[in-house]
Design a protein around this motif. Structure first.
Motif, PDB file in Angstrom:
ATOM      1  N   ALA A  40       0.826  -1.211   0.000  1.00 39.65           N
ATOM      2  CA  ALA A  40       0.000   0.000   0.000  1.00 39.65           C
ATOM      3  C   ALA A  40       0.859   1.260   0.000  1.00 39.65           C
ATOM      4  N   ALA A  41       1.948   1.241   0.773  1.00 43.02           N
ATOM      5  CA  ALA A  41       2.811   2.424   0.855  1.00 43.02           C
ATOM      6  C   ALA A  41       3.394   2.777  -0.509  1.00 43.02           C
ATOM      7  N   GLU A  42       3.744   1.763  -1.287  1.00 44.02           N
ATOM      8  CA  GLU A  42       4.301   1.993  -2.620  1.00 44.02           C
ATOM      9  C   GLU A  42       3.254   2.607  -3.553  1.00 44.02           C
ATOM     10  N   VAL A  43       2.041   2.096  -3.497  1.00 41.83           N
ATOM     11  CA  VAL A  43       0.958   2.604  -4.350  1.00 41.83           C
ATOM     12  C   VAL A  43       0.636   4.051  -3.995  1.00 41.83           C
ATOM     13  N   LEU A  44       0.498   4.320  -2.700  1.00 34.90           N
ATOM     14  CA  LEU A  44       0.149   5.680  -2.267  1.00 34.90           C
ATOM     15  C   LEU A  44       1.264   6.670  -2.602  1.00 34.90           C
ATOM     16  N   ALA A  45       2.508   6.260  -2.444  1.00 40.00           N
ATOM     17  CA  ALA A  45       3.637   7.150  -2.743  1.00 40.00           C
ATOM     18  C   ALA A  45       3.660   7.529  -4.220  1.00 40.00           C
ATOM     19  N   ARG A  46       3.272   6.597  -5.078  1.00 41.89           N
ATOM     20  CA  ARG A  46       3.255   6.885  -6.512  1.00 41.89           C
ATOM     21  C   ARG A  46       2.275   8.001  -6.857  1.00 41.89           C
ATOM     22  N   PHE A  47       1.194   8.086  -6.074  1.00 43.10           N
ATOM     23  CA  PHE A  47       0.189   9.127  -6.323  1.00 43.10           C
ATOM     24  C   PHE A  47       0.367  10.337  -5.400  1.00 43.10           C
ATOM     25  N   ARG A  48       1.501  10.380  -4.682  1.00 41.74           N
ATOM     26  CA  ARG A  48       1.806  11.487  -3.762  1.00 41.74           C
ATOM     27  C   ARG A  48       0.715  11.647  -2.697  1.00 41.74           C
ATOM     28  N   LEU A  49       0.342  10.551  -2.125  1.00 37.34           N
ATOM     29  CA  LEU A  49      -0.661  10.505  -1.070  1.00 37.34           C
ATOM     30  C   LEU A  49      -0.035   9.957   0.197  1.00 37.34           C
ATOM     31  N   PRO A  50      -0.588  10.249   1.372  1.00 34.18           N
ATOM     32  CA  PRO A  50      -1.831  10.963   1.679  1.00 34.18           C
ATOM     33  C   PRO A  50      -1.732  12.482   1.473  1.00 34.18           C
ATOM     34  N   VAL A  51      -2.907  13.150   1.575  1.00 42.04           N
ATOM     35  CA  VAL A  51      -3.027  14.599   1.479  1.00 42.04           C
ATOM     36  C   VAL A  51      -3.517  15.144   2.822  1.00 42.04           C
ATOM     37  N   ALA A  52      -2.869  16.193   3.282  1.00 35.99           N
ATOM     38  CA  ALA A  52      -3.321  16.928   4.473  1.00 35.99           C
ATOM     39  C   ALA A  52      -3.573  16.038   5.689  1.00 35.99           C
ATOM     40  N   GLY A  53      -2.783  14.976   5.820  1.00 39.29           N
ATOM     41  CA  GLY A  53      -2.919  14.114   6.990  1.00 39.29           C
ATOM     42  C   GLY A  53      -4.158  13.231   7.002  1.00 39.29           C
ATOM     43  N   VAL A  54      -4.861  13.135   5.878  1.00 40.59           N
ATOM     44  CA  VAL A  54      -6.065  12.301   5.805  1.00 40.59           C
ATOM     45  C   VAL A  54      -5.647  10.826   5.710  1.00 40.59           C
ATOM     46  N   PRO A  55      -6.078   9.974   6.648  1.00 40.27           N
ATOM     47  CA  PRO A  55      -5.746   8.546   6.561  1.00 40.27           C
ATOM     48  C   PRO A  55      -6.208   7.983   5.222  1.00 40.27           C
ATOM     49  N   THR A  56      -5.303   7.312   4.505  1.00 35.33           N
ATOM     50  CA  THR A  56      -5.594   6.878   3.137  1.00 35.33           C
ATOM     51  C   THR A  56      -5.155   5.428   2.934  1.00 35.33           C
ATOM     52  N   PHE A  57      -5.975   4.663   2.237  1.00 32.97           N
ATOM     53  CA  PHE A  57      -5.622   3.298   1.889  1.00 32.97           C
ATOM     54  C   PHE A  57      -6.071   3.023   0.461  1.00 32.97           C
ATOM     55  N   ALA A  58      -5.636   1.896  -0.091  1.00 39.34           N
ATOM     56  CA  ALA A  58      -5.935   1.570  -1.488  1.00 39.34           C
ATOM     57  C   ALA A  58      -6.652   0.233  -1.575  1.00 39.34           C
ATOM     58  N   CYS A  59      -7.512   0.116  -2.570  1.00 36.27           N
ATOM     59  CA  CYS A  59      -8.163  -1.155  -2.854  1.00 36.27           C
ATOM     60  C   CYS A  59      -8.655  -1.153  -4.296  1.00 36.27           C
ATOM     61  N   CYS A  60      -8.911  -2.319  -4.817  1.00 37.30           N
ATOM     62  CA  CYS A  60      -9.547  -2.448  -6.136  1.00 37.30           C
ATOM     63  C   CYS A  60     -11.004  -2.799  -5.867  1.00 37.30           C
ATOM     64  N   ALA A  61     -11.881  -1.781  -5.917  1.00 36.49           N
ATOM     65  CA  ALA A  61     -13.278  -1.976  -5.539  1.00 36.49           C
ATOM     66  C   ALA A  61     -13.971  -3.016  -6.411  1.00 36.49           C
ATOM     67  N   LYS A  62     -13.641  -3.037  -7.694  1.00 39.25           N
ATOM     68  CA  LYS A  62     -14.278  -3.981  -8.615  1.00 39.25           C
ATOM     69  C   LYS A  62     -13.983  -5.428  -8.198  1.00 39.25           C
ATOM     70  N   SER A  63     -12.705  -5.718  -7.941  1.00 41.77           N
ATOM     71  CA  SER A  63     -12.320  -7.077  -7.541  1.00 41.77           C
ATOM     72  C   SER A  63     -12.882  -7.434  -6.168  1.00 41.77           C
ATOM     73  N   GLU A  64     -12.847  -6.471  -5.243  1.00 40.30           N
ATOM     74  CA  GLU A  64     -13.375  -6.725  -3.899  1.00 40.30           C
ATOM     75  C   GLU A  64     -14.870  -7.027  -3.956  1.00 40.30           C
ATOM     76  N   GLY A  65     -15.580  -6.324  -4.840  1.00 44.65           N
ATOM     77  CA  GLY A  65     -17.004  -6.583  -4.990  1.00 44.65           C
ATOM     78  C   GLY A  65     -17.276  -7.972  -5.539  1.00 44.65           C
ATOM     79  N   GLU A  66     -16.462  -8.397  -6.497  1.00 52.15           N
ATOM     80  CA  GLU A  66     -16.605  -9.737  -7.063  1.00 52.15           C
ATOM     81  C   GLU A  66     -16.338 -10.800  -5.999  1.00 52.15           C
ATOM     82  N   ILE A  67     -15.364 -10.554  -5.134  1.00 49.47           N
ATOM     83  CA  ILE A  67     -15.045 -11.502  -4.061  1.00 49.47           C
ATOM     84  C   ILE A  67     -16.210 -11.588  -3.071  1.00 49.47           C
TER      85      ILE A  67
END
Length: 352
Positions: free
Chosen positions: A206-233
């Motif tokens: 997750a840290a690698e993905v967020l760093a690529r997008f220059r996130l988090p912003v303004a101290g907002v707790p941020t995480f990543a997921c693939c909503a489409k795949s999670e929904g299928e699961i």
């Protein structure tokens, strides 16, 4: 507890709603889609296996997908979220900003989207503060008393923070001021962000993905997921989900991440009740005394509170039974001022 999914059109809010709520059909109410999420808690499952109760009840979170206006419904792209939408989500306890990152590299900018959403929420609160202070100034000019001094002081502090493009939540003492409750400021509540990524990003840290997008912003707790795949699961039979997650490289279900982040942001803990009738988790604010925690079960129990009989969950599991916990001195009698801890197994004694 209610959490609203907030995002620009095509960000994947509907997919994330499905990933969180599973196959349960959403209920429509006043422009919002509502769904109930069972809070995963292995402690409840373990106790249920031991007691074999008639009923097992997990804590729940209500997830709300509020419909945002599409681009052609907004005025010349001047606003990401209209006033009607912002008023719609005001009763929420927390907000989860959903931003798009599943296109090819360079076709989306999730950092800019988080910035835009935060800016709109800050602006909505700022306009409310300015309007109220201007009205109060006019009342003073007419010789009327206006608002109480404590309320004016709180609003002046809000104005200073919001003018600096900050959220009221960043000043916890201010966000908790009772004078501000009726205003239902958006930025006085916890805001989290989820980056909706493509399948290629699922197995990456997750840290690698967020760093690529220059996130988090303004101290907002941020995480990543693939909503489409999670929904299928989520749509799969439960016994097949673990194997499919491992195949895709899903490190942790999005529901587990969201619950953990929300509980931390809102300062929530769960205490447990057990018995042959029901094993259940109850959600309370961290720091809640035993007498008030009893009110989460029933108002009459709080009213007639006598004492709380408490065993820490870890002690109970290690010793294997209530009788063994008593013998080992791990079974405690606590008064009304005892602060209930996360994982406490509690039996309330009361008289009404």
């Amino acid at each position: 507890m209610k959490v609203a999914l907030v995002g620009l059109p095509q960000s994947g809010k509907t997919s994330l709603f499905a990933a969180l709520t599973g196959t349960e059909p959403g209920r429509e109410k006043g422009g919002m889609r509502l769904g109930t999420v069972k809070v995963p808690d292995a402690r409840v499952d373990k106790l249920s296996g031991m007691y074999q109760p008639k009923k097992t009840t997990h804590a729940v979170i209500e997830v709300v997908e509020a419909h945002t206006p599409h681009k052609d419904e907004r005025k010349a792209n001047k606003s990401a979220l209209d006033a009607g939408f912002l008023n719609l989500v005001k009763p929420m306890d927390a907000f989860l900003l959903v931003v798009r990152a599943f296109d090819e590299e360079g076709l989306n900018d999730p950092r800019a989207d988080v910035d835009a959403l935060l800016s709109e929420m800050i602006l909505a609160d700022l306009m409310l503060v300015e309007t109220r202070l201007e009205r109060d100034a006019l009342e003073h000019k007419k010789g009327k008393p206006g608002m109480p001094g404590e309320e004016r002081d709180a609003l002046d502090r809000c104005l200073k923070i919001l003018d600096n493009s900050q959220r009221i939540y960043e000043d916890p003492s201010l966000a908790a001021r009772p004078e501000l409750r009726t205003y239902a400021f958006l930025t006085a509540r916890p805001i989290l962000a989820v980056v909706n990524v493509g399948e290629d990003d699922i197995p990456k840290p997750a840290a690698e993905v967020l760093a690529r997008f220059r996130l988090p912003v303004a101290g907002v707790p941020t995480f990543a997921c693939c909503a489409k795949s999670e929904g299928e699961i989520q749509a799969m039979p439960e016994e097949e989900r673990k194997e499919f997650r491992e195949m895709l490289g899903v490190r942790e279900p999005v529901l587990d991440i969201m619950v953990r982040e929300l509980y931390q942001a809102l300062g929530l803990v769960s205490f447990l009740t057990t018995g042959e009738d029901e094993c259940r988790a109850w959600t309370i604010r961290r720091g809640t005394p035993a007498s008030r925690a009893a009110g989460a079960v029933h108002a009459d129990i709080e009213k007639g509170f006598i004492r709380a009989e408490v065993i820490a969950y870890d002690d109970f599991i290690a010793l294997g039974s209530e009788a063994a916990a008593k013998k080992a001195g791990k079974y405690r009698l606590e008064g009304r001022e005892y602060v209930v801890q996360d994982g406490d197994i509690v039996h309330f004694r009361f008289n009404v």
